[in-house]
Design an enzyme around this catalytic site. Structure first.
Site, PDB file in Angstrom:
ATOM      1  CG  HIS A  29      -1.679   1.183   1.589  1.00 39.09           C
ATOM      2  ND1 HIS A  29      -2.974   1.024   1.256  1.00 39.09           N
ATOM      3  CD2 HIS A  29      -1.729   2.326   1.665  1.00 39.09           C
ATOM      4  CE1 HIS A  29      -3.773   2.159   1.691  1.00 39.09           C
ATOM      5  NE2 HIS A  29      -2.873   2.865   1.711  1.00 39.09           N
ATOM      6  CD  GLU A  30       1.775   3.893   3.521  1.00 43.34           C
ATOM      7  OE1 GLU A  30       1.598   4.672   3.476  1.00 43.34           O
ATOM      8  OE2 GLU A  30       0.027   3.579   4.245  1.00 43.34           O
ATOM      9  CG  HIS A  33      -0.175   5.927  -0.895  1.00 41.97           C
ATOM     10  ND1 HIS A  33      -1.000   6.421  -1.672  1.00 41.97           N
ATOM     11  CD2 HIS A  33      -0.885   5.353   0.076  1.00 41.97           C
ATOM     12  CE1 HIS A  33      -2.074   6.360  -1.173  1.00 41.97           C
ATOM     13  NE2 HIS A  33      -1.563   5.288  -0.186  1.00 41.97           N
TER      14      HIS A  33
END
Length: 227
Positions: A29-30, A33
């Site tokens: 997820h990170e 980004h």
């Protein structure tokens, strides 16, 4: 062991599989980004060492502990400077959406692999009861948690990705109002998360939806494979 079980929400037997799932889901997820922010011209996350699949870089210990105890936690948010984007609003939406979409894709991938294991009979061929239980638990937790993260992060309240998406697509006048009341919206978010009565109308349905989505994808893949 009884004391530990009394303070965490996850059954101790399933805890290792939940922790593995957290490592994968939060890290991807990170990273997503950071990757898209860098791709669109903002090197902030990359320069801070955040554009990596190394879980240690993304984890917040308190956030993980709170997730196990209270059912809500977080990883370290990736810093993004939208001023570096050539098209700040459009690219900002893509960067914000990249995290939840990565969890959606992980959930789909987990369903795909689990469908193969089921459809080819590999699951049925496992004679060791403990190993069979471990495989079923892992895929069940992995699929559900990633679909849940996808849905949860789209809630349009700060500090979630859904709020950043709304902030980027909203007209300038509305965006100004959102920023003005952001601290109060954050307070609403905490109420939604921690008050049981509100959780029954937000988090609980979302958890049920994530289970249903996982089951639907599993059935779809089994049907596509003629299994």
């Amino acid at each position: 062991m009884d004391f530990l079980q009394s303070i965490i929400r996850i059954p101790l037997q399933q805890l290792p599989f939940f922790l593995i799932t957290i490592v994968i889901a939060f890290t991807v997820h990170e990273f997503s980004h950071a990757y898209f922010a860098n791709k669109f011209g903002d090197p902030t996350a990359r320069m801070l060492g955040r554009m990596t699949l190394n879980p240690a870089v993304h984890f917040d210990l308190f956030g993980i502990i709170l997730l196990l105890i209270a059912g809500f936690g977080w990883a370290r948010p990736v810093p993004v400077n939208r001023d570096n984007f050539s098209r700040p609003r459009l690219m900002g939406v893509i960067v914000s959406a990249a995290g939840p979409i990565s969890n959606l894709l992980l959930g789909i991938l987990g369903s795909f692999i689990y469908a193969i294991l089921l459809g080819t009979g590999i699951i049925d061929s496992i004679t060791n009861e403990q190993l069979l239980r471990a495989v079923v638990w892992f895929f069940g937790i992995f699929i559900q948690f990633n679909f849940f993260l996808f849905l949860f992060n789209l809630i349009p309240l700060p500090p979630l990705d859904g709020y950043r998406i709304v902030e980027d697509v909203a007209p300038r006048t509305i965006r100004g109002s959102l920023q003005q009341y952001e601290q109060w919206l954050s307070f609403v978010f905490l109420l939604v998360i921690f008050i049981p009565g509100l959780r029954n109308y937000t988090i609980t349905p979302m958890n049920n939806w994530s289970i249903q989505i996982g089951n639907d994808f599993l059935k779809l893949f089994l049907k596509l494979f003629g299994m």
